[in-house]
Design a protein around this motif. Structure first.
Motif, PDB file in Angstrom:
ATOM      1  N   ARG A  95       0.833  -1.214   0.000  1.00  0.00           N
ATOM      2  CA  ARG A  95       0.000   0.000   0.000  1.00  0.00           C
ATOM      3  C   ARG A  95       0.863   1.258   0.000  1.00  0.00           C
ATOM      4  O   ARG A  95       0.577   2.216  -0.706  1.00  0.00           O
ATOM      5  N   TYR A  96       1.913   1.248   0.798  1.00  0.00           N
ATOM      6  CA  TYR A  96       2.791   2.414   0.895  1.00  0.00           C
ATOM      7  C   TYR A  96       3.509   2.696  -0.430  1.00  0.00           C
ATOM      8  O   TYR A  96       3.631   3.835  -0.854  1.00  0.00           O
ATOM      9  N   ASP A  97       3.988   1.657  -1.069  1.00  0.00           N
ATOM     10  CA  ASP A  97       4.827   1.811  -2.264  1.00  0.00           C
ATOM     11  C   ASP A  97       4.033   2.152  -3.520  1.00  0.00           C
ATOM     12  O   ASP A  97       4.589   2.628  -4.491  1.00  0.00           O
ATOM     13  N   ASN A  98       2.749   1.957  -3.499  1.00  0.00           N
ATOM     14  CA  ASN A  98       1.927   2.105  -4.696  1.00  0.00           C
ATOM     15  C   ASN A  98       1.447   3.538  -4.892  1.00  0.00           C
ATOM     16  O   ASN A  98       0.698   4.059  -4.086  1.00  0.00           O
ATOM     17  N   MET A  99       1.881   4.162  -5.992  1.00  0.00           N
ATOM     18  CA  MET A  99       1.374   5.495  -6.349  1.00  0.00           C
ATOM     19  C   MET A  99       0.101   5.382  -7.176  1.00  0.00           C
ATOM     20  O   MET A  99      -0.666   6.320  -7.263  1.00  0.00           O
ATOM     21  N   ALA A 100      -0.091   4.245  -7.840  1.00  0.00           N
ATOM     22  CA  ALA A 100      -1.187   4.086  -8.803  1.00  0.00           C
ATOM     23  C   ALA A 100      -2.326   3.266  -8.204  1.00  0.00           C
ATOM     24  O   ALA A 100      -2.120   2.155  -7.755  1.00  0.00           O
ATOM     25  N   TYR A 101      -3.468   3.846  -8.219  1.00  0.00           N
ATOM     26  CA  TYR A 101      -4.665   3.124  -7.835  1.00  0.00           C
ATOM     27  C   TYR A 101      -5.442   2.824  -9.103  1.00  0.00           C
ATOM     28  O   TYR A 101      -5.152   3.374 -10.168  1.00  0.00           O
ATOM     29  N   ASP A 102      -6.429   1.963  -9.024  1.00  0.00           N
ATOM     30  CA  ASP A 102      -7.188   1.590 -10.209  1.00  0.00           C
ATOM     31  C   ASP A 102      -7.590   2.810 -11.015  1.00  0.00           C
ATOM     32  O   ASP A 102      -8.149   3.764 -10.496  1.00  0.00           O
ATOM     33  N   GLY A 103      -7.283   2.766 -12.298  1.00  0.00           N
ATOM     34  CA  GLY A 103      -7.703   3.824 -13.210  1.00  0.00           C
ATOM     35  C   GLY A 103      -6.834   5.061 -13.224  1.00  0.00           C
ATOM     36  O   GLY A 103      -7.039   5.945 -14.032  1.00  0.00           O
ATOM     37  N   TRP A 124      -3.295   5.039 -13.385  1.00  0.00           N
ATOM     38  CA  TRP A 124      -1.953   4.817 -13.895  1.00  0.00           C
ATOM     39  C   TRP A 124      -1.629   5.726 -15.073  1.00  0.00           C
ATOM     40  O   TRP A 124      -0.540   6.276 -15.158  1.00  0.00           O
ATOM     41  N   LYS A 125      -2.562   5.915 -15.970  1.00  0.00           N
ATOM     42  CA  LYS A 125      -2.327   6.757 -17.143  1.00  0.00           C
ATOM     43  C   LYS A 125      -1.965   8.196 -16.711  1.00  0.00           C
ATOM     44  O   LYS A 125      -1.033   8.797 -17.226  1.00  0.00           O
ATOM     45  N   GLU A 126      -2.689   8.711 -15.756  1.00  0.00           N
ATOM     46  CA  GLU A 126      -2.431  10.061 -15.241  1.00  0.00           C
ATOM     47  C   GLU A 126      -1.064  10.135 -14.550  1.00  0.00           C
ATOM     48  O   GLU A 126      -0.306  11.091 -14.731  1.00  0.00           O
ATOM     49  N   ILE A 127      -0.739   9.127 -13.775  1.00  0.00           N
ATOM     50  CA  ILE A 127       0.528   9.107 -13.063  1.00  0.00           C
ATOM     51  C   ILE A 127       1.694   9.008 -14.038  1.00  0.00           C
ATOM     52  O   ILE A 127       2.707   9.691 -13.872  1.00  0.00           O
ATOM     53  N   LYS A 128       1.557   8.183 -15.072  1.00  0.00           N
ATOM     54  CA  LYS A 128       2.619   8.094 -16.088  1.00  0.00           C
ATOM     55  C   LYS A 128       2.876   9.466 -16.699  1.00  0.00           C
ATOM     56  O   LYS A 128       4.030   9.861 -16.883  1.00  0.00           O
ATOM     57  N   GLY A 129       1.824  10.186 -16.982  1.00  0.00           N
ATOM     58  CA  GLY A 129       1.971  11.526 -17.542  1.00  0.00           C
ATOM     59  C   GLY A 129       2.713  12.455 -16.602  1.00  0.00           C
ATOM     60  O   GLY A 129       3.580  13.231 -17.028  1.00  0.00           O
ATOM     61  N   LYS A 130       2.408  12.369 -15.314  1.00  0.00           N
ATOM     62  CA  LYS A 130       3.081  13.215 -14.325  1.00  0.00           C
ATOM     63  C   LYS A 130       4.559  12.850 -14.194  1.00  0.00           C
ATOM     64  O   LYS A 130       5.408  13.731 -14.032  1.00  0.00           O
ATOM     65  N   ILE A 131       4.866  11.563 -14.264  1.00  0.00           N
ATOM     66  CA  ILE A 131       6.268  11.127 -14.195  1.00  0.00           C
ATOM     67  C   ILE A 131       7.026  11.657 -15.411  1.00  0.00           C
ATOM     68  O   ILE A 131       8.125  12.193 -15.289  1.00  0.00           O
ATOM     69  N   GLN A 132       6.417  11.527 -16.584  1.00  0.00           N
ATOM     70  CA  GLN A 132       7.074  11.990 -17.798  1.00  0.00           C
ATOM     71  C   GLN A 132       7.225  13.510 -17.804  1.00  0.00           C
ATOM     72  O   GLN A 132       8.207  14.039 -18.318  1.00  0.00           O
ATOM     73  N   GLU A 133       6.286  14.192 -17.191  1.00  0.00           N
ATOM     74  CA  GLU A 133       6.380  15.644 -17.049  1.00  0.00           C
ATOM     75  C   GLU A 133       7.555  16.017 -16.132  1.00  0.00           C
ATOM     76  O   GLU A 133       8.324  16.931 -16.416  1.00  0.00           O
ATOM     77  N   ALA A 134       7.676  15.299 -15.028  1.00  0.00           N
ATOM     78  CA  ALA A 134       8.713  15.596 -14.046  1.00  0.00           C
ATOM     79  C   ALA A 134      10.111  15.211 -14.542  1.00  0.00           C
ATOM     80  O   ALA A 134      11.076  15.919 -14.278  1.00  0.00           O
ATOM     81  N   TRP A 135      10.207  14.094 -15.239  1.00  0.00           N
ATOM     82  CA  TRP A 135      11.491  13.599 -15.739  1.00  0.00           C
ATOM     83  C   TRP A 135      11.345  13.315 -17.229  1.00  0.00           C
ATOM     84  O   TRP A 135      11.253  12.167 -17.651  1.00  0.00           O
ATOM     85  N   GLY A 136      11.368  14.373 -18.019  1.00  0.00           N
ATOM     86  CA  GLY A 136      11.118  14.280 -19.450  1.00  0.00           C
ATOM     87  C   GLY A 136      12.092  13.420 -20.221  1.00  0.00           C
ATOM     88  O   GLY A 136      11.767  12.953 -21.314  1.00  0.00           O
ATOM     89  N   ASP A 137      13.264  13.172 -19.673  1.00  0.00           N
ATOM     90  CA  ASP A 137      14.232  12.372 -20.408  1.00  0.00           C
ATOM     91  C   ASP A 137      14.078  10.865 -20.171  1.00  0.00           C
ATOM     92  O   ASP A 137      14.795  10.072 -20.750  1.00  0.00           O
ATOM     93  N   LEU A 138      13.126  10.461 -19.321  1.00  0.00           N
ATOM     94  CA  LEU A 138      12.858   9.033 -19.153  1.00  0.00           C
ATOM     95  C   LEU A 138      12.056   8.532 -20.351  1.00  0.00           C
ATOM     96  O   LEU A 138      11.137   9.202 -20.819  1.00  0.00           O
ATOM     97  N   THR A 139      12.397   7.351 -20.824  1.00  0.00           N
ATOM     98  CA  THR A 139      11.680   6.769 -21.957  1.00  0.00           C
ATOM     99  C   THR A 139      10.335   6.204 -21.493  1.00  0.00           C
ATOM    100  O   THR A 139      10.133   5.968 -20.290  1.00  0.00           O
ATOM    101  N   ASP A 140       9.456   5.951 -22.454  1.00  0.00           N
ATOM    102  CA  ASP A 140       8.166   5.323 -22.130  1.00  0.00           C
ATOM    103  C   ASP A 140       8.383   3.967 -21.454  1.00  0.00           C
ATOM    104  O   ASP A 140       7.674   3.621 -20.509  1.00  0.00           O
TER     105      ASP A 140
END
Length: 132
Positions: free
Chosen positions: A66-74, A76-92
């Motif tokens: 529970r602690y380690d999980n940033m993504a709850y059902d539905g 994940w797509k939003e969280i991926k976008g935020k990660i890519q926004e924060a670290w733009g040089d990370l690949t998909d």
């Protein structure tokens, strides 16, 4: 270093709050001693709650999950976008490998950006604080 120890080291202060809520019989001093590792926490749960080793491990596993999980059902797509926004040089692919886990994101940042474990966890915790 196993997953639990990495999680303990990376986000102990936050995880400690989860542990206090889950296991109210454990004092602040107990939890500070447990910072030493999963086996210490297992022993405390056995002593204070009369759990078997297996039950204590299951409880710790569930809490870390529970602690380690940033993504709850539905989300994940939003969280991926935020990660890519924060670290733009990370690949998909790198972002996908995190699977919404803080510990995995810290690992990707360590590897990709050359951060040490502490710096990677600081960035992840700052990201989570800002976005969630």
């Amino acid at each position: 270093m196993n997953f639990h120890e990495d999680t303990f080291e990376g986000g102990w202060k936050e995880f400690k709050g989860y542990a206090q809520a889950a296991w109210g019989k454990l004092t602040d001093d107990d939890l500070e001693m447990a910072k030493g590792g999963v086996h210490v926490l297992e022993g405390m749960l056995q002593k204070e709650y009369g759990m078997t080793v297996e039950k204590a491990r299951d409880e710790i596993d569930a809490l870390i999950e529970r602690y380690d999980n940033m993504a709850y059902d539905g989300e994940w797509k939003e969280i991926k976008g935020k990660i890519q926004e924060a670290w733009g040089d990370l690949t998909d692919d790198e972002v996908e490998k995190t699977a919404g886990r803080k510990s995995k994101l810290a690992g990707v940042l360590q590897k990709r950006l050359g951060h040490n474990r502490s710096k990677a966890w600081q960035e992840v915790n700052k990201f989570v604080e800002k976005n969630f």
